[in-house]
Design a protein around this motif. Structure first.
Motif, PDB file in Angstrom:
ATOM      1  N   ALA A   1       1.050  -0.942  -0.021  1.00  0.00           N
ATOM      2  CA  ALA A   1      -0.542   0.415   0.160  1.00  0.00           C
ATOM      3  C   ALA A   1       0.981   1.074   0.043  1.00  0.00           C
ATOM      4  O   ALA A   1       0.756   2.269  -0.549  1.00  0.00           O
ATOM      5  CB  ALA A   1      -0.979  -0.623   1.005  1.00  0.00           C
ATOM      6  N   ILE A   2       1.906   1.249   0.874  1.00  0.00           N
ATOM      7  CA  ILE A   2       2.694   2.269   1.152  1.00  0.00           C
ATOM      8  C   ILE A   2       3.385   2.472  -0.422  1.00  0.00           C
ATOM      9  O   ILE A   2       3.495   4.003  -1.260  1.00  0.00           O
ATOM     10  CB  ILE A   2       4.090   2.480   1.904  1.00  0.00           C
ATOM     11  CG1 ILE A   2       2.850   2.239   2.973  1.00  0.00           C
ATOM     12  CG2 ILE A   2       5.186   3.608   1.954  1.00  0.00           C
ATOM     13  CD1 ILE A   2       4.326   2.158   4.678  1.00  0.00           C
TER      14      ILE A   2
ATOM     15  N   ALA B   1       5.507  13.602   4.320  1.00  0.00           N
ATOM     16  CA  ALA B   1       6.208  13.114   5.260  1.00  0.00           C
ATOM     17  C   ALA B   1       4.355  12.008   5.708  1.00  0.00           C
ATOM     18  O   ALA B   1       4.153  11.796   5.325  1.00  0.00           O
ATOM     19  CB  ALA B   1       5.335  14.029   6.226  1.00  0.00           C
ATOM     20  N   ILE B   2       5.442  11.430   6.633  1.00  0.00           N
ATOM     21  CA  ILE B   2       4.945   9.707   7.105  1.00  0.00           C
ATOM     22  C   ILE B   2       2.859  10.163   7.311  1.00  0.00           C
ATOM     23  O   ILE B   2       2.507   8.962   6.880  1.00  0.00           O
ATOM     24  CB  ILE B   2       4.729  10.067   8.258  1.00  0.00           C
ATOM     25  CG1 ILE B   2       6.622   9.336   8.236  1.00  0.00           C
ATOM     26  CG2 ILE B   2       4.413   8.302   9.599  1.00  0.00           C
ATOM     27  CD1 ILE B   2       7.136   7.893   8.433  1.00  0.00           C
TER      28      ILE B   2
ATOM     29  N   VAL C   1       3.686   2.445   9.359  1.00  0.00           N
ATOM     30  CA  VAL C   1       4.475   3.437   8.684  1.00  0.00           C
ATOM     31  C   VAL C   1       5.547   3.853   8.732  1.00  0.00           C
ATOM     32  O   VAL C   1       6.534   4.188   8.046  1.00  0.00           O
ATOM     33  CB  VAL C   1       2.578   4.142   8.140  1.00  0.00           C
ATOM     34  CG1 VAL C   1       3.306   5.337   7.288  1.00  0.00           C
ATOM     35  CG2 VAL C   1       1.672   4.215   7.602  1.00  0.00           C
ATOM     36  N   TYR C   2       5.640   3.665   9.755  1.00  0.00           N
ATOM     37  CA  TYR C   2       7.637   4.501  10.658  1.00  0.00           C
ATOM     38  C   TYR C   2       8.294   3.462   9.934  1.00  0.00           C
ATOM     39  O   TYR C   2       9.282   3.295   9.053  1.00  0.00           O
ATOM     40  CB  TYR C   2       7.285   4.166  12.200  1.00  0.00           C
ATOM     41  CG  TYR C   2       7.208   5.648  11.983  1.00  0.00           C
ATOM     42  CD1 TYR C   2       7.677   6.895  12.137  1.00  0.00           C
ATOM     43  CD2 TYR C   2       5.890   6.460  13.128  1.00  0.00           C
ATOM     44  CE1 TYR C   2       7.536   8.554  12.628  1.00  0.00           C
ATOM     45  CE2 TYR C   2       5.286   7.934  12.747  1.00  0.00           C
ATOM     46  CZ  TYR C   2       6.642   9.210  12.536  1.00  0.00           C
ATOM     47  OH  TYR C   2       5.713  10.482  13.125  1.00  0.00           O
ATOM     48  N   ARG C   3       7.743   1.529  10.490  1.00  0.00           N
ATOM     49  CA  ARG C   3       8.681   0.661  10.472  1.00  0.00           C
ATOM     50  C   ARG C   3       8.711   0.702   8.702  1.00  0.00           C
ATOM     51  O   ARG C   3      10.213   0.636   8.240  1.00  0.00           O
ATOM     52  CB  ARG C   3       8.216  -0.014  11.225  1.00  0.00           C
ATOM     53  CG  ARG C   3       8.089  -0.602  12.665  1.00  0.00           C
ATOM     54  CD  ARG C   3       7.534  -1.576  12.477  1.00  0.00           C
ATOM     55  NE  ARG C   3       6.022  -2.563  12.698  1.00  0.00           N
ATOM     56  CZ  ARG C   3       5.159  -2.297  13.122  1.00  0.00           C
ATOM     57  NH1 ARG C   3       5.375  -2.732  15.307  1.00  0.00           N
ATOM     58  NH2 ARG C   3       3.837  -2.758  13.361  1.00  0.00           N
ATOM     59  N   THR C   4       7.577   0.944   8.091  1.00  0.00           N
ATOM     60  CA  THR C   4       7.959   0.543   6.965  1.00  0.00           C
ATOM     61  C   THR C   4       8.431   1.552   6.382  1.00  0.00           C
ATOM     62  O   THR C   4       9.718   1.195   5.343  1.00  0.00           O
ATOM     63  CB  THR C   4       6.712   0.133   5.431  1.00  0.00           C
ATOM     64  OG1 THR C   4       5.849  -0.271   6.332  1.00  0.00           O
ATOM     65  CG2 THR C   4       6.820   0.214   4.763  1.00  0.00           C
TER      66      THR C   4
ATOM     67  N   THR D   1      13.856   3.319   3.290  1.00  0.00           N
ATOM     68  CA  THR D   1      14.929   4.194   3.527  1.00  0.00           C
ATOM     69  C   THR D   1      16.614   2.912   3.745  1.00  0.00           C
ATOM     70  O   THR D   1      17.840   2.995   2.659  1.00  0.00           O
ATOM     71  CB  THR D   1      15.241   4.627   4.851  1.00  0.00           C
ATOM     72  OG1 THR D   1      13.497   5.588   4.685  1.00  0.00           O
ATOM     73  CG2 THR D   1      16.310   5.540   4.618  1.00  0.00           C
ATOM     74  N   SER D   2      16.244   1.990   4.051  1.00  0.00           N
ATOM     75  CA  SER D   2      17.233   1.076   4.060  1.00  0.00           C
ATOM     76  C   SER D   2      17.916   0.286   3.512  1.00  0.00           C
ATOM     77  O   SER D   2      18.891   0.269   3.066  1.00  0.00           O
ATOM     78  CB  SER D   2      17.756   0.692   5.665  1.00  0.00           C
ATOM     79  OG  SER D   2      16.820  -1.190   5.019  1.00  0.00           O
TER      80      SER D   2
END
Lengths: 145, 145
Positions: free
Chosen positions: B26-27, B39-40, B59-62, B67-68
């Motif tokens: 979804a993201i 932004a988040i 959402v933060y975790r994803t 990013t990584s």
DNA sequence: ATGGTAACTGATAATGATTATCATTACCTG
DNA sequence: CAGGTAATGATAATCATTATCAGTTACCAT
């Protein structure tokens, strides 16, 4: 012995009608005496050694004021908090940030001006300031050196 | 119709053993469909229209994961929160930020590489990435244009 | 297909930085 | 040196982000 930065900054405050209060002078003094890029929390701890009465809220307010007057420059070195440095108008520079240890190194080579006019024209934008951050590894952290 | 970004990103996840879960897809889909630098909080609101069960923590975790993996790039456009954009490896660009309205415009002229070797040598530093932000006024906000 | 398992998630609480509030204090000007 | 006002310190409030943990789900081997 008052530092050159203290003189200039004190002048700037007085000129624009801001009072020369103890917290403001203490923070200017701290910044003048400590090279680097402290976050608010470090500045707070630093000034409280000599001025234990100064509150955190005042440190925030004071750095906002100094930023708006152009006395300090704000750096987004970490995502969770802001860092500050003295803003010497003729000491244009940017920052290298070590992704391993977090060390910050300044560099003053900057060829952005050469590009600015071109970008301004293409994007219909008036550029007033710019910052460059380069991430990588410092000599301590890069084994391959 | 799956977008090119969805294909590449899905591949990257699978290759490295990450599961293709509903929140992740979804993201990715949100990012592929919305140009810009959300932004988040915007991403969260956006995906919850179709996927009301997805939580903020995910959402933060994803986005940390993306990013990584280099799928997205983090931008410090505001001091209070992070913004994200799709990271196309061959679409190197930076950002103009209007200090009046906050609008963000991309520009792809970048001559930093020309300097990098020189800086690396002088500072004993290995540069891996860099970001440039230029602040000023966009055409809408600059009356003098 | 199915079931086991570890990775992943959602809800919630916790944290940490920053901002707002407000009564009190202390610079500065006359 | 007194008065007015900007500035301060303490505190609470806010907001983004991170940690925790029990319950869920994607995926692999059967």
């Amino acid at each position: 012995m008052r530092s050159r930065f203290m003189q200039i900054a004190g002048e700037a405050l007085r000129e624009r009608g801001y009072k020369l209060t103890e917290p403001r002078l203490a923070i200017l003094d701290y910044l003048a005496r400590h090279d680097g890029h402290p976050a608010i929390q470090e500045i707070y701890k630093g000034i409280r050694k000599k001025h234990p009465g100064i509150g955190m809220a005042t440190v925030y307010r004071t750095l906002d004021l100094f930023t708006s007057l152009g006395l300090v420059r704000v750096l987004t070195l970490e995502s969770s908090r802001l860092h500050y440095e003295i803003n010497w108008p003729h000491a244009h520079h940017h920052h290298l940030i070590c992704t391993v240890c977090g060390r910050v190194i300044e560099f003053s080579n900057c060829n952005f001006q050469q590009l600015a006019a071109e970008i301004e024209k293409a994007a219909q934008f008036t550029i007033e300031e710019h910052t460059i951050k380069a991430y990588g590894k410092c000599s301590q952290c890069d084994r391959s050196r």
